[in-house]
Design an enzyme around this catalytic site. Sequence first.
Site, short mmCIF file in Angstrom:
data_model
loop_
_atom_site.label_atom_id
_atom_site.label_comp_id
_atom_site.label_asym_id
_atom_site.label_seq_id
_atom_site.Cartn_x
_atom_site.Cartn_y
_atom_site.Cartn_z
N SER A 225 0.83 -1.20 0.00
CA SER A 225 0.00 0.00 0.00
C SER A 225 0.87 1.25 0.00
CB SER A 225 -0.90 0.03 1.24
OG SER A 225 -0.14 0.33 2.40
N ASP A 226 0.34 2.32 -0.56
CA ASP A 226 0.94 3.61 -0.27
C ASP A 226 0.74 3.84 1.22
OD1 ASP A 226 2.14 6.08 -0.46
OD2 ASP A 226 0.89 6.79 -2.11
N TRP A 227 1.58 4.69 1.78
CA TRP A 227 1.60 4.85 3.23
C TRP A 227 0.29 5.46 3.72
CZ3 TRP A 227 5.25 2.36 1.41
CH2 TRP A 227 6.34 1.90 2.15
N GLY A 228 -0.49 4.64 4.42
CA GLY A 228 -1.78 5.08 4.93
C GLY A 228 -2.93 4.91 3.96
#
Length: 754
Positions: A225-228
């Site tokens: 995932s992208d961060w968050g």
Amino acid sequence: MTTSDPASLSLEEQAALGSGADFWSTKQVGAAPSLILTDGPHGVRRQAGATDHLGISGSEPATCFPPAVGLGQSWDTELAGRVGQALGVEARALGVDVLLGPGVNIKRDPRCGRNFEYFSEDPHLSGTLAASWVRGLQGTGVGASLKHFAANNTEHDRMRSSSDVAARPLREIYLRAFQRVVQKAQPWTVMCSYNRVNGTYASENHWLLSQVLRDEWGFDGVVVSDWGAVQDRVKAVAAGLDLEMPGTGTVTDTQVVEAVRGGVLDAAVVHRAAGRTAALAAKAEAGRAADAVPFRPDTHHALAREAAARCIVLLKNAPVDAEPLLPLTVGRSLAVIGEFAQTPRYQGGGSSHVNPTRVDIPLDEIRACAGNAEVTFAAGFTTDGAGDEETLRGEAVAVAAAADTAVVFLGLGAHQESEGFDRDHIELPPEQLRLLADVVRAQPRTVVVLSHGGVLRLAPVADLAPALLDGALLGQAGGGALADVLFGRVNPSGRLTETVPVRLQDTPAYLDFPGEHSRITYGEGLFVGHRWYDARDIDVTFPFGHGLSYTSFAHSDLALSAGTEGITASVTVTNTGDREGREVVQFYVSKPDSAVMRPLQELKGHATVSLAPGESARVSVLLERGDLAYWDTRADRWTVEGGSYEVRSAASSRDIRATATVEVAGDELNLPLTLDSTLGEAMAVPGAAEVLGSLMPMPQAAPEDDTLGIDMARMMASIPVRRLISFAGGAVTLADLEKLLAQLNAAVPGADRA
């Protein structure tokens, strides 16, 4: 167990493999070691101590190579591979296992704040450059993370907005570069984006992460995932997400375990995700064990300077006193004007922000190249609004008037474009335009150098200045590279990767950017970038692919041959000037008689060639068959149309140098007739007229009969087969039509399998 086999792990341990230990590392579970991931893509942003995702905390020194907005302008796949390899060497030296890049999102609108991190408005160019970058990086034993998957083309509301894209533009424009990199370079990881795609979060989009990425493209790495970006990890794992970042302790691990035990999530899905993450750990472990090339900062700085020089685009070089203004003559006095000459803008803001090993200052580098000539300086403006504008402008005009030539540095400051927000316009600051106008009045011999991450409206600048260099963002060695090009030590050979419009209102997504109420309608469809301007015959300031040189080139003898792999295009390129130079040969393909809507022409291949004065070389490029295809929404697959294709050898999308045509064999596409097929579609099947006539006599009208004032045949052709029941007055039943369709489909080979 081996690090790639999670079979002996408990469910809890398998779930733990799917989430981070902290901001930048994964958990060590069993024999699978912890991994270090860190931001790229134009430098290694390895944070020590406190960590964050926005560049607030400091990071270790690393080479800042040209960001993608700059590197893309080289159009040089070999150079992109060398930069990727150098980044891998630095990542290894800093203990990094996966570098988060490259970004291949399409520059749909020039206002997007993160455009500096992406290569182009064109999927072919983006994909070829990124694939080479990935191969270079991963050849050092460091993994890439192809991002941001997918249709992440705005910063506004990026964590929840939905990119609503029709099937053809999604496949042909927004997914195409991702597909190329996955299939040509096999990145270790793919990073899913924050946004929703057609209503579903990318992190929870099974169609995107599993059906397309894995089943169709054959991706066998880790989806991170992208961060968050994870809204619901259970849904994300079910969709095909393998690794959630950053770490959230054990909160989401527990949610995954409970979902399996509650029958909500299949245990096999968790096991499969854990296996992929463990396999990634095994690759990283092997990379660490391999012999590492030592990181030599000076060597990498030299590469950064070479790359930056190749990325500079000479937009304009009009004659002054009967001679082109550039290159500058050593020994003649110069006035260097503009704050960016002493405080260079060389990278974008946000998560990719690099702590450079050193920074070349343009003013210093110009003085080093100018010999004994006097080089004066005036700031002319500030980027923060401090200082008196009239005083600064007056000082600049005075030094310009006193020198033989003025070099004016203009552009955007870091606070004017960045990750996290989109621009409202594409204008240069008005005080900079006022400065340029006054300087040119005092000194007609004026060169403008631009520094910016997103496209600017350049019509006012091009109208004023006789010479114009586009530096985009050039990385830490950009100052030296600009001096090299200004003085002719390097012949400029960069080409634009984006169209420069006359005005913002002309851009494809003007009315649909950045969307509203968390929905973004991609109303321009396929017509992104140069496709839009060509289709609508809109004047532009500088076209896609444009770039001048201190020499000149001719293209001749374009020859084409079609085969099973595609079209091989060969053209002779001749350096017709008096300097050595590099030409970027661009091949555009057109299908004027296409049965479907298509852009007038599309880039399908390119190559670079360096030639001495008077030298010629034969340049050959394979225009791959798959790149000739369009996405057929009826069959839900790629289809190559048969027939005549026009191939154009060009110096830009609007500078066509040679044209030829070739016949290409098409794919067989036999779609089954259904009750919703039209009579016109049914009549295209051999023998259909007799079958339909036996069931229901068709009304006939002589060609000259205009009793109803209509073309009866054309009207009938648009009627769905099902509607014959109504028009037949009870003489035709649904069973009759189904029998008729079965008879017609039997006459079309493969129709029942289409």
